[in-house]
Enzyme design. Structure first.
Site, PDB file in Angstrom:
ATOM      1  N   ASP A  82     100.541 118.622  88.774  1.00 53.93           N
ATOM      2  CA  ASP A  82     100.523 117.533  89.755  1.00 53.93           C
ATOM      3  C   ASP A  82     100.799 116.147  89.168  1.00 53.93           C
ATOM      4  O   ASP A  82     100.515 115.891  87.991  1.00 53.93           O
ATOM      5  CB  ASP A  82      99.154 117.478  90.441  1.00 53.93           C
ATOM      6  CG  ASP A  82      98.986 118.529  91.514  1.00 53.93           C
ATOM      7  OD1 ASP A  82      99.732 119.528  91.486  1.00 53.93           O
ATOM      8  OD2 ASP A  82      98.102 118.361  92.371  1.00 53.93           O
ATOM      9  N   HIS A 229      97.732 118.618  85.485  1.00 56.92           N
ATOM     10  CA  HIS A 229      98.429 117.360  85.750  1.00 56.92           C
ATOM     11  C   HIS A 229      99.365 117.002  84.596  1.00 56.92           C
ATOM     12  O   HIS A 229      99.030 117.229  83.430  1.00 56.92           O
ATOM     13  CB  HIS A 229      97.440 116.220  85.948  1.00 56.92           C
ATOM     14  CG  HIS A 229      96.523 116.414  87.125  1.00 56.92           C
ATOM     15  ND1 HIS A 229      95.381 117.185  87.052  1.00 56.92           N
ATOM     16  CD2 HIS A 229      96.600 115.957  88.391  1.00 56.92           C
ATOM     17  CE1 HIS A 229      94.780 117.187  88.235  1.00 56.92           C
ATOM     18  NE2 HIS A 229      95.497 116.453  89.062  1.00 56.92           N
TER      19      HIS A 229
END
Length: 261
Positions: A82, A229
């Site tokens: 992400d 992430h």
């Protein structure tokens, strides 16, 4: 990403997104609604509402249910990344994935994709999938108007598609899991399956590489979709954790796939 820590990252990207907020009025025509549901549980397996027509893509209908399962079945794992792309960390994540023969789903922030189209193209060229993670990563999406939600989702879709050279995102992940029935229906109407997660690696908080690894190992039995992430801060711990976690998952008999569509 999970809601924790999200507001700081939202604040940093919001300024870059100001120029697109005028699009909200133009997109407010999207009025499809699904039934009520507590969307804040998106990471825990909530699914509700009818199937959307998929009319935005001309392809097969896409469900409005929040996806968690893997297309590889019960022993499948979905790696999701992400908040990028980021010029410092996305190339390193891509290299670790390449070394391990793993394909992942990259949930990209619109302004990040617009700023780094070369990285978006690199993600696509390596065989990974794209996911719409809104324009400005606002973790309060579920408290905002339909017009605002439309602007965030549709503008990001356009930004990512343009940056990729025409490859559209296949999923939509609400920042912090802040889905609404409206946003799920809108995303599905554009051919983007709402995407949740089962395992939050907690890498966003930078708890240490060992802690990230331990979280994934301890919680992978919760389900196949794992959240990491590649932006929103310094991500060396994520890169190091992926180097150990991916081979470990293979050793445990898991295979890597994509979220169901």
């Amino acid at each position: 990403m999970a809601r924790h820590g999200g507001r700081g990252w939202h604040g940093r990207v919001l300024a870059a997104a100001v120029g697109v907020t005028a699009m909200a009025a133009a997109t407010s025509v999207w009025t499809a609604q699904a039934g009520p549901v507590d969307e804040r549980q998106a990471g825990a397996g909530v699914s509700a509402g009818p199937s959307a027509p998929g009319s935005g893509t001309g392809g097969a209908p896409v469900s409005v249910d929040i996806a968690h399962a893997s297309d590889q079945g019960a022993r499948g794992v979905n790696i999701t990344i992400d908040d990028g792309p980021d010029p410092a960390w996305t190339p390193q994540v891509l290299e670790v994935l390449r070394e391990n023969g793993v394909k992942a789903t990259f949930c990209m922030v619109g302004t990040q994709a617009q700023a780094h189209p070369d990285l978006v193209k690199a993600v696509v060229a390596a065989g990974h999938r794209l996911c719409d993670h809104t324009v400005s990563h606002d973790t309060t999406m579920d408290t905002n108007s339909h017009a605002y939600q439309s602007q965030q989702i549709l503008d990001a879709e356009r930004m990512i598609t343009k940056a990729s050279g025409g490859v559209r995102p296949l999923y939509y992940r609400a920042p912090g899991g802040a889905f609404t029935p409206y946003s799920r229906q809108l995303a599905a109407s554009r051919g983007m399956r709402p995407l949740g997660w089962n395992v939050d690696s907690k890498d966003f908080e930078r708890p240490g590489t060992d802690a990230i690894i331990a979280t994934v190992k301890n919680e992978i039995s919760n389900g196949p979709t794992v959240l990491f992430h590649d932006a929103g801060g310094e991500r060396s711990q994520t890169v190091a954790a992926l180097r150990e976690v991916l081979p470990w998952l293979k050793q445990q008999g898991y295979s890597f796939g994509f979220p169901v569509r």
